[in-house]
Design an enzyme around this catalytic site. Structure first.
Site, PDB file in Angstrom:
ATOM      1  N   GLY A 135       0.825  -1.202   0.000  1.00 39.73           N
ATOM      2  CA  GLY A 135       0.000   0.000   0.000  1.00 39.73           C
ATOM      3  C   GLY A 135       0.855   1.246   0.000  1.00 39.73           C
ATOM      4  N   GLY A 192       3.467   1.321   2.938  1.00 36.02           N
ATOM      5  CA  GLY A 192       4.508   0.329   3.094  1.00 36.02           C
ATOM      6  C   GLY A 192       4.080  -1.044   2.597  1.00 36.02           C
ATOM      7  N   THR A 193       4.933  -2.050   2.875  1.00 39.02           N
ATOM      8  CA  THR A 193       4.692  -3.431   2.460  1.00 39.02           C
ATOM      9  C   THR A 193       4.493  -4.296   3.704  1.00 39.02           C
ATOM     10  OG1 THR A 193       6.095  -3.109   0.514  1.00 39.02           O
ATOM     11  CG2 THR A 193       5.634  -5.376   1.161  1.00 39.02           C
ATOM     12  N   ASP A 247      -7.847   7.522   7.638  1.00 42.67           N
ATOM     13  CA  ASP A 247      -8.002   6.777   6.378  1.00 42.67           C
ATOM     14  C   ASP A 247      -9.009   5.640   6.566  1.00 42.67           C
ATOM     15  OD1 ASP A 247      -7.612   6.166   3.733  1.00 42.67           O
ATOM     16  OD2 ASP A 247      -5.730   5.104   4.031  1.00 42.67           O
TER      17      ASP A 247
END
Length: 753
Positions: A432, A435-436, A550
């Site tokens: 995303g 980050g991973t 978010d």
């Protein structure tokens, strides 16, 4: 600018099988200022035939100095590097400008780059999607099939709180923003969001610009916003780095067909493509050789003795060898010409002296090596301590000592590398904007399965306050919020360790085309209520209060019992103590963003309320928050819903399933709650605490006999045992692509008759 290259593929018949041919001597080797190395070439017999258009070039020598193009279309090549397996092309800068004559924005061009008939991939490390302008929101969209079954889309928005806030070289949201792209793209489309245009700022910023380009080729200037310099200074284009590969076989598979194998040089080796086993391979010259591995005898020995730095410690002692070199003392001398001296061999004493010197050199080398290793180990430890301090680790450590019983762990880098097999790509379960995420097993927690989030580069503010915020988040203990086990602070960017949630995201439950289950109204209400309870906890009971920032269906995970778990605090912020504080970098997700936040840049708890209202709409309608294929006034689900309510067309937008199992009176009350959450003014929206209380009331009302169309089904779902009828058992297929989905789950329910 470009026609879809797929159309071109229909008009051309390519060779079905690759052949490791060699170029003719008459082949053109340069076009303009650009060299053309094989396997690339112009015309039949000059390029490597692989069954696609990867290595086919054209040269329009009627232009000034010639222009080298990819196949026969308008993609211009800047340069080609065979050792790197890359070529750089020119990517057009997309402009959308205000027209003073018409008093409106000009039409968009919606640029497409589609390289599906080639084996090119856009390099995700060296390139960035960049947007320049004021109040400018642009999207980048991948063509269907580029990333398997999925279509990738992301956006980037540049705002202008004031011209005086613009700063040369800064691309952090004010006048300029950049975002990363995923690996594997071989095409993309760029378009602007028409709701966000420059008509209101045309007096000092007439145009918006968007381009996918090499990151190091772009340097932001404030005049790019206030004048037309961006297009003029770069001639309307910037470099874009592409990776190339041969065919669609691995090295092991390609070597079985000797006639088609492309690594023909005697001193070459094969390397699999970094994009996976079905994306072909590359050829490299072996160590100690250089040149072109795709040509017979193309890799030549490197003469290290003639290099810029002489490799031997004694002048005149270097002897070049195939693939390497030796340092040999001259006749009648002995010594170490690599990193020592050569001395005359006049007597036995001389031999002893030479042996002594050699022994001394060996001891010196060993001592120096040990000293170097100790120095490097101390240097690494110092770097880890500095990272730990920068991320607030000292403050976090002191607080942990003073607060007995705090269930929070500081993990080491080695622990997390062991848990993920050194961050093996096969353990990636989600990627995303923040980050991973990797799946791993932590030995310290009795082999518990965890989700390890490797953040992207943090800002200076995030680095300073990270430890403090981790301490606050570690104290969150709510049944509907994903548990944070701990973090790792001794690395350049922090890593977070969460409890692994195995059963997917709410987004995939609602929208995944592969899911074949019906979602009963009672389950939707229960998930909505649990999510509201979690947000109300963050707003009202966390100390200090936390704004998620978010809220969306893809950040709501579902555990084994389909209990909601709010996750991903990458965009979260502590509620500001001073109401005058505001955020200059707009963050969040298109379709869920609070319009008041977009206008004022102030992030409040009511911003989460607006985003939750969109989540509630998705549960009521089973429609996506943003759909670019719809008409302009219906792109956003919130706008479409409010228009339907205003025109008394609520039933048209509701999901047909819940209309069959629930009374319209209950559905209207849920829709009214969503409408209140979507008020344009934040002051008019209810608090998340009131939203949770209202959802609790509506859940109880929906269970009353007059509030249901099929109360037997809902009672069976919530309290009783599920019905198991062969024709009614519905399979929910899930995926391990994201952090939340793991195994296939089955839910037996009774379908409404």
């Amino acid at each position: 600018m470009l026609l879809p290259l797929a159309i071109l593929a229909l008009s051309v018949r390519l060779a079905a099988a690759a052949t490791a041919m060699q170029p003719r001597e008459t082949c053109l080797q340069q076009c303009g200022d650009v060299q053309i190395p094989y396997p690339f070439g112009i015309g039949s017999g000059c390029h490597l035939e692989t069954g696609d258009w990867t290595f086919v070039l054209s040269c329009n020598r009627s232009e000034d100095d010639g222009r080298l193009r990819v196949y026969n279309y308008q993609i211009e090549v800047a340069d080609i590097s065979v050792p790197l397996g890359q070529l750089r092309i020119y990517s057009a800068i997309n402009a959308w400008c205000y027209n003073g004559s018409t008093g409106a924005m000009d039409d968009q061009n919606n640029w497409w780059y589609n390289m599906s008939i080639t084996n090119f991939r856009i390099n995700d490390t060296l390139n960035r999607f960049t947007v320049v302008g004021c109040n400018s929101l642009a999207y980048i969209l991948s063509p269907d099939g580029t990333l398997g079954a999925d279509q990738y889309m992301t956006g980037c928005m540049a705002t202008c709180p004031g011209v005086d806030r613009l700063k040369n070289g800064s691309c952090a949201g004010v006048g300029c923003c950049q975002t990363a792209i995923p690996g594997g793209l071989n095409g993309y489309q760029v378009s602007f969001e028409e709701k966000f245009n420059t008509s209101g700022t045309a007096n000092f910023s007439r145009c918006s610009y968007a381009v996918l380009a090499e990151a190091k080729a772009f340097d932001f200037r404030t005049t790019y916003v206030t004048t037309d310099e961006f297009m003029a200074a770069n001639a309307g284009q910037l470099p874009l780095v592409l990776d190339f590969a041969i065919g669609h076989k691995t090295c092991e598979e390609a070597k079985r067909n000797v006639s088609a194998y492309a690594c023909v040089s005697g001193n070459s080796e094969c390397v699999d493509s970094k994009y996976g086993p079905r994306h072909g391979y590359l050829c490299n010259c072996s160590s100690g050789y250089e040149g072109n591995p795709y040509l017979h005898d193309g890799c030549h020995d490197i003469n290290e003795c003639e290099g810029k730095q002489y490799p031997c410690s004694v002048p005149g002692t270097c002897v070049n060898t195939p693939g390497g070199f030796t340092c040999t003392c001259p006749d009648k001398t002995t010594g170490n010409a690599y990193n020592g001296t050569c001395e005359d061999n006049k007597s036995q004493l001389g031999w002893k002296i030479a042996i002594g010197i050699s022994s001394g050199v060996v001891i010196l080398i060993i001592t120096a090596s040990c000293a170097y290793m100790i120095h490097q180990k101390r240097r690494l430890a110092k770097i880890k301590r500095e990272h730990f301090r920068q991320h607030g680790g000292l403050l976090l450590f002191e607080e942990m000592k003073s607060r007995q019983g705090l269930a929070f762990t500081l993990f080491t880098q080695e622990e997390l590398e062991d848990a993920t097999n050194r961050f093996d790509e096969r353990n990636v379960i989600g990627k995303g904007g923040n980050g991973t995420v990797y799946k791993g097993t932590i030995a310290r927690h009795n082999g518990a399965v965890v989700a390890i989030k490797r953040c992207r580069l943090a800002t200076e503010r995030q680095a300073k306050e990270f430890g403090k915020e981790m301490l606050i988040l570690s104290q969150i203990n709510h049944r509907n919020i994903v548990k944070l086990y701990g973090c790792c602070l001794e690395v350049e960017v922090p890593m977070l360790v969460y409890k692994y949630i195995p059963n997917g995201t709410l987004y995939m439950l609602i929208h995944d085309g592969r899911a074949r289950m019906r979602i009963p109204f009672a389950m939707r209400m229960r998930i909505a209520h649990q999510t509201a309870e979690a947000l109300a906890y963050l707003h009202s009971w966390a100390s200090p209060p936390i704004i998620h920032g978010d809220v969306k269906t893809s950040n709501i995970l579902l555990d084994e019992d389909y209990t909601a778990k709010v996750s991903d605090f990458g965009a979260s912020a502590l509620a500001p103590a001073d109401a005058a504080q505001f955020v200059t970098f707009v963050q969040g997700t298109c379709g869920y963003l609070d319009p008041e936040y977009m206008r004022t840049c102030r992030l409040t708890d009511k911003s989460d309320v607006y985003s939750f209202g969109v989540v509630l709409l998705e549960l009521l309608t089973c429609r996506k928050a943003l759909s670019l294929e719809e008409l302009e006034e219906e792109k956003y689900l919130s706008s479409k819903f409010l228009l339907a309510v205003a025109e008394n067309r609520l039933e048209e937008i509701l999901d047909a399933q819940i209309k069959n199992e629930q009374s319209i009176e209950v559905l209207e009350q849920v829709a009214e709650l969503a409408k209140q959450c979507l008020e344009m003014s934040g002051e008019k929206r209810p608090s998340m605490r009131k939203v949770a209380e209202e959802l609790d009331r509506l859940m109880k009302l929906s269970l009353h006999p007059w509030g249901q169309q099929n109360s037997e089904e809902l009672l069976a779902l919530l309290g009783g045992s599920p019905s198991a009828v062969d024709s009614d058992q519905i399979e929910l297929s899930t995926s391990t692509r994201n952090i939340s989905f793991s195994d296939t789950a089955y839910i037996g329910i009774r379908s409404p008759r």
